[in-house]
Enzyme design. Sequence first.
Site, mmCIF file in Angstrom:
data_model
loop_
_atom_site.group_PDB
_atom_site.id
_atom_site.type_symbol
_atom_site.label_atom_id
_atom_site.label_comp_id
_atom_site.label_asym_id
_atom_site.label_seq_id
_atom_site.Cartn_x
_atom_site.Cartn_y
_atom_site.Cartn_z
ATOM 1 N N CYS A 46 41.383 45.170 42.802
ATOM 2 C CA CYS A 46 42.338 44.110 42.434
ATOM 3 C C CYS A 46 41.768 42.736 42.752
ATOM 4 C CB CYS A 46 43.652 44.274 43.184
ATOM 5 S SG CYS A 46 44.501 45.803 42.808
HETATM 6 C C1 BEZ Z 1 41.839 48.624 44.394
HETATM 7 O O1 BEZ Z 1 42.386 47.661 43.866
HETATM 8 O O2 BEZ Z 1 40.709 48.570 44.829
HETATM 9 C C2 BEZ Z 1 42.567 49.907 44.540
HETATM 10 C C3 BEZ Z 1 43.935 49.930 44.719
HETATM 11 C C4 BEZ Z 1 44.580 51.133 44.872
HETATM 12 C C5 BEZ Z 1 43.852 52.324 44.809
HETATM 13 C C6 BEZ Z 1 42.496 52.300 44.571
HETATM 14 C C7 BEZ Z 1 41.830 51.082 44.438
#
Ligand code: BEZ
Length: 212
Positions: A46
């Site tokens: 994210c």
């Molecule tokens: C991420 O944004 O890195 C992420 C968020 C939830 C689960 C896996 C990755």
Amino acid sequence: MATIRLGDKAPDFTADSSMGSINLYNYLGDSWGILFSHPADFTPVCTTELGTAAKFKDEFDKRNVKMLALSVDGSDSHREWIKDINEVQHTTVNFPIIADEERKVSDLYDMIHPKADNNFTVRSVFIIAPDKTVKLTLTYPASTGRNFYELLRVVDSLQLTAYHKVATPANWEHGQDVVVSPSIPTNEAKELFTKGVEEIKPYLRMTPDPTV
Ligand code: BEZ
């Protein structure tokens, strides 16, 4: 909670965000909009997506598209996270991130898919036209960051095909040849598209992008 389908009116809402309270319809005004959800604050993928989105804002602005992100954390958390994003992505997050601790917007837009994860939103994308109808929905899993070049490309296609009787072929990019809408007979297409129409098959007619 209902599945949102293409052509549906985008459900309106008012919610807190990293930039204060936002009403979707007021925020969009007469512009196009892109609403995209993120599983959670302070997560690695994210962080890269939001930094990338911020770098793409000028391109969305040029296309009259207002950006709006969402994650299920609160606005204080969003503001702290934005400091990290700006630091590590060398950018300035310059659009609001909706705070959705109570999952109201996530439920309204069916962004939580319990068999994927009960607590976090998947990576949803909704592109909303100026008349507030939904023109595109996309769902990516948490483990896959989205391609913002593709989101711009689909905006280009949506905006072109909203005003011209054409469709865009596989991997099309702005400026490349387009497909004549199947509903137009070839003789009419030849009058309409003055740059020329190539009939490859009776159902597959190509013409230069009418906007370039
Ligand atoms: C991420 O944004 O890195 C992420 C968020 C939830 C689960 C896996 C990755």
